[in-house]
Design an enzyme around this catalytic site. Structure first.
Site, PDB file in Angstrom:
ATOM      1  N   ASP A 164      36.307 -34.517  96.444  1.00  0.00           N
ATOM      2  CA  ASP A 164      37.617 -34.532  96.265  1.00  0.00           C
ATOM      3  C   ASP A 164      38.357 -34.210  97.579  1.00  0.00           C
ATOM      4  O   ASP A 164      37.896 -33.643  98.541  1.00  0.00           O
ATOM      5  CB  ASP A 164      38.138 -33.429  95.182  1.00  0.00           C
ATOM      6  CG  ASP A 164      39.581 -33.608  94.783  1.00  0.00           C
ATOM      7  OD1 ASP A 164      39.870 -34.824  94.880  1.00  0.00           O
ATOM      8  OD2 ASP A 164      40.149 -32.800  94.074  1.00  0.00           O
ATOM      9  N   GLY A 165      39.380 -34.558  97.666  1.00  0.00           N
ATOM     10  CA  GLY A 165      40.294 -34.245  99.078  1.00  0.00           C
ATOM     11  C   GLY A 165      40.295 -35.441 100.020  1.00  0.00           C
ATOM     12  O   GLY A 165      40.729 -35.224 101.095  1.00  0.00           O
TER      13      GLY A 165
ATOM     14  N   GLY B  38      42.513 -37.826 100.278  1.00  0.00           N
ATOM     15  CA  GLY B  38      43.910 -38.063 100.387  1.00  0.00           C
ATOM     16  C   GLY B  38      44.487 -37.102 101.145  1.00  0.00           C
ATOM     17  O   GLY B  38      45.114 -37.600 102.267  1.00  0.00           O
TER      18      GLY B  38
ATOM     19  N   ASN C 219      40.936 -42.767  87.168  1.00  0.00           N
ATOM     20  CA  ASN C 219      41.336 -43.137  88.584  1.00  0.00           C
ATOM     21  C   ASN C 219      41.897 -44.572  88.553  1.00  0.00           C
ATOM     22  O   ASN C 219      42.406 -44.938  89.580  1.00  0.00           O
ATOM     23  CB  ASN C 219      40.246 -42.961  89.465  1.00  0.00           C
ATOM     24  CG  ASN C 219      40.019 -41.641  90.211  1.00  0.00           C
ATOM     25  OD1 ASN C 219      38.918 -41.237  90.099  1.00  0.00           O
ATOM     26  ND2 ASN C 219      40.846 -40.722  89.996  1.00  0.00           N
ATOM     27  N   TRP C 220      41.550 -45.319  87.464  1.00  0.00           N
ATOM     28  CA  TRP C 220      42.352 -46.590  87.321  1.00  0.00           C
ATOM     29  C   TRP C 220      43.959 -46.460  87.419  1.00  0.00           C
ATOM     30  O   TRP C 220      44.661 -47.321  87.577  1.00  0.00           O
ATOM     31  CB  TRP C 220      41.977 -47.223  85.924  1.00  0.00           C
ATOM     32  CG  TRP C 220      40.411 -47.549  85.976  1.00  0.00           C
ATOM     33  CD1 TRP C 220      39.681 -47.017  85.165  1.00  0.00           C
ATOM     34  CD2 TRP C 220      39.950 -48.619  86.712  1.00  0.00           C
ATOM     35  NE1 TRP C 220      38.564 -47.638  85.361  1.00  0.00           N
ATOM     36  CE2 TRP C 220      38.484 -48.753  86.158  1.00  0.00           C
ATOM     37  CE3 TRP C 220      40.179 -49.632  87.625  1.00  0.00           C
ATOM     38  CZ2 TRP C 220      37.651 -49.534  86.762  1.00  0.00           C
ATOM     39  CZ3 TRP C 220      39.169 -50.393  88.105  1.00  0.00           C
ATOM     40  CH2 TRP C 220      37.823 -50.245  87.606  1.00  0.00           C
TER      41      TRP C 220
ATOM     42  N   ARG D  61      38.963 -27.290  88.818  1.00  0.00           N
ATOM     43  CA  ARG D  61      38.831 -27.939  87.356  1.00  0.00           C
ATOM     44  C   ARG D  61      37.802 -28.843  87.323  1.00  0.00           C
ATOM     45  O   ARG D  61      37.248 -29.385  88.351  1.00  0.00           O
ATOM     46  CB  ARG D  61      39.898 -28.701  86.928  1.00  0.00           C
ATOM     47  CG  ARG D  61      40.653 -29.683  87.859  1.00  0.00           C
ATOM     48  CD  ARG D  61      41.930 -30.273  87.443  1.00  0.00           C
ATOM     49  NE  ARG D  61      42.417 -31.109  88.377  1.00  0.00           N
ATOM     50  CZ  ARG D  61      43.525 -30.668  89.077  1.00  0.00           C
ATOM     51  NH1 ARG D  61      44.053 -29.539  89.227  1.00  0.00           N
ATOM     52  NH2 ARG D  61      43.851 -31.599  90.063  1.00  0.00           N
TER      53      ARG D  61
HETATM   54  C1  IPE Z   1      38.167 -36.252  90.558  1.00  0.00           C
HETATM   55  O1  IPE Z   1      39.081 -36.113  91.344  1.00  0.00           O
HETATM   56  C2  IPE Z   1      37.303 -37.440  90.193  1.00  0.00           C
HETATM   57  C3  IPE Z   1      36.618 -37.851  91.310  1.00  0.00           C
HETATM   58  C4  IPE Z   1      36.415 -37.259  92.404  1.00  0.00           C
HETATM   59  C5  IPE Z   1      36.090 -39.366  91.156  1.00  0.00           C
HETATM   60  P1  IPE Z   1      40.492 -36.575  91.052  1.00  0.00           P
HETATM   61  O2  IPE Z   1      41.185 -36.140  92.388  1.00  0.00           O
HETATM   62  O3  IPE Z   1      40.473 -37.785  90.566  1.00  0.00           O
HETATM   63  O4  IPE Z   1      40.922 -35.662  90.014  1.00  0.00           O
HETATM   64  P2  IPE Z   1      42.280 -34.854  89.548  1.00  0.00           P
HETATM   65  O5  IPE Z   1      43.157 -35.950  89.513  1.00  0.00           O
HETATM   66  O6  IPE Z   1      42.673 -33.960  90.551  1.00  0.00           O
HETATM   67  O7  IPE Z   1      42.096 -33.843  88.210  1.00  0.00           O
HETATM   68  C1  IPE Z   2      38.576 -38.088  96.116  1.00  0.00           C
HETATM   69  O1  IPE Z   2      39.572 -37.864  96.777  1.00  0.00           O
HETATM   70  C2  IPE Z   2      38.174 -39.357  95.932  1.00  0.00           C
HETATM   71  C3  IPE Z   2      38.353 -40.168  94.510  1.00  0.00           C
HETATM   72  C4  IPE Z   2      38.879 -39.512  93.406  1.00  0.00           C
HETATM   73  C5  IPE Z   2      38.247 -41.666  94.435  1.00  0.00           C
HETATM   74  P1  IPE Z   2      41.070 -37.967  96.353  1.00  0.00           P
HETATM   75  O2  IPE Z   2      41.371 -39.471  96.339  1.00  0.00           O
HETATM   76  O3  IPE Z   2      41.342 -37.405  94.843  1.00  0.00           O
HETATM   77  O4  IPE Z   2      41.884 -37.021  97.182  1.00  0.00           O
HETATM   78  P2  IPE Z   2      43.087 -36.029  97.074  1.00  0.00           P
HETATM   79  O5  IPE Z   2      42.845 -35.177  95.913  1.00  0.00           O
HETATM   80  O6  IPE Z   2      44.339 -37.108  96.487  1.00  0.00           O
HETATM   81  O7  IPE Z   2      43.389 -35.311  98.182  1.00  0.00           O
HETATM   82 MG    MG Z   3      41.701 -35.677  94.180  1.00  0.00          MG
END
Ligand code: IPE
Ligand code: IPE
Ligand code: MG
Length: 235
Positions: A12-13, A15, A60-61, A186
């Site tokens: 995660d992270g 973005g 994620n969709w 989570r």
């Molecule tokens: C969890 O991350 C899903 C993946 C790492 C693929 P998200 O960034 O999508 O989860 P939420 O929305 O913060 O719960």
């Molecule tokens: C994880 O990074 C990658 C995917 C869920 C595909 P994020 O895209 O969730 O990055 P943040 O949480 O928005 O920083």
């Molecule tokens: Mg995320």
């Protein structure tokens, strides 16, 4: 130090990492994908036998069309690169989740990678793509219900092992250690059935910065846990 047999990672992270650098989210995904290539090989080098990574959830969709498109492009090239990674390191790749939602060419790349790497035994990597625990358990229960309807099994014969054996992770031992990067505390619908006795490790480090050193820190923290159920502290 005891090396966990199976490590699961919620990467995660991407973005936030990009935002902190004044860059678009897509740049974070590109660097995150590169880091995944690196970490697979680092994990193997450290001696981890099973690695499961959450790369795209059933939720994620709902992200913007642009972002989903960027991720699909990355999966397209990553799945091809995995063929080389698999061969070079003798890694068996399996995709967990429901691939039917992906474009036909991505589904084909998934099948090609799985078929190509099926017999490799040095390490097992599970890529969670369009994965959601609730979806996975629902599919498992549906297939059991089908067998009941056809009279092959009785409801009272259903065991937790039978549910496990119809999950996408059938035959793969449960994770010993779950890592989530970037500070969220989570599960976001990841491996809820399989993580029943797994140790959790959370770090504020964003995924593109999560390197070998950070992975070793997580394993060190795991070694300091009192594993009552996993029997991991043999060293
Ligand atoms: C969890 O991350 C899903 C993946 C790492 C693929 P998200 O960034 O999508 O989860 P939420 O929305 O913060 O719960
Ligand atoms: C994880 O990074 C990658 C995917 C869920 C595909 P994020 O895209 O969730 O990055 P943040 O949480 O928005 O920083
Ligand atoms: Mg995320």
């Amino acid at each position: 130090m005891t090396i966990p047999n199976h490590v699961a990672i919620i990467l995660d992270g991407n973005g936030r990492w990009a935002k902190a650098k004044g860059m678009p989210r897509s740049y974070g995904h590109i660097r995150g994908c590169e880091n995944l290539e690196t970490i697979v090989e680092e994990a193997k080098d450290i001696g981890i036998r099973y690695l499961s990574v959450y790369a795209f959830s059933t939720e994620n969709w709902k992200r913007s069309r642009d972002e989903v498109e960027t991720l699909m492009k990355l999966f397209r090239s990553y799945l091809k690169k995995c063929l080389k990674i698999a061969e070079h390191n003798q890694i068996c790749f399996r995709v967990i989740g429901d691939p039917s939602a992906f474009d036909a060419d991505i589904q084909k790349s998934i099948r090609t990678l799985e078929d190509f790497s099926r017999e490799f035994k040095e390490m097992h990597v599970q890529l969670a793509l369009n994965y959601g625990s609730r979806d996975e358990v629902t599919r498992s229960v549906r297939s059991l219900a089908q067998d009941v309807a056809e009279g092959k099994i009785r409801p009272e014969d259903i065991t937790s092992e039978m549910i496990s054996s119809r999950l996408d992770t059938a035959g793969i031992p449960d994770p010993d250690l779950l890592i989530r990067t970037s500070g969220e505390l989570r599960l976001s619908n990841f491996l809820m059935w399989q993580l029943a006795y797994t140790e959790f490790y959370f770090t504020d480090v964003h995924w593109p910065d999560f390197d070998r050193k950070e992975l070793l820190k997580a394993i060190e923290a795991y070694n300091n846990r009192d594993r009552r159920y996993g029997g991991v502290k043999e060293a």
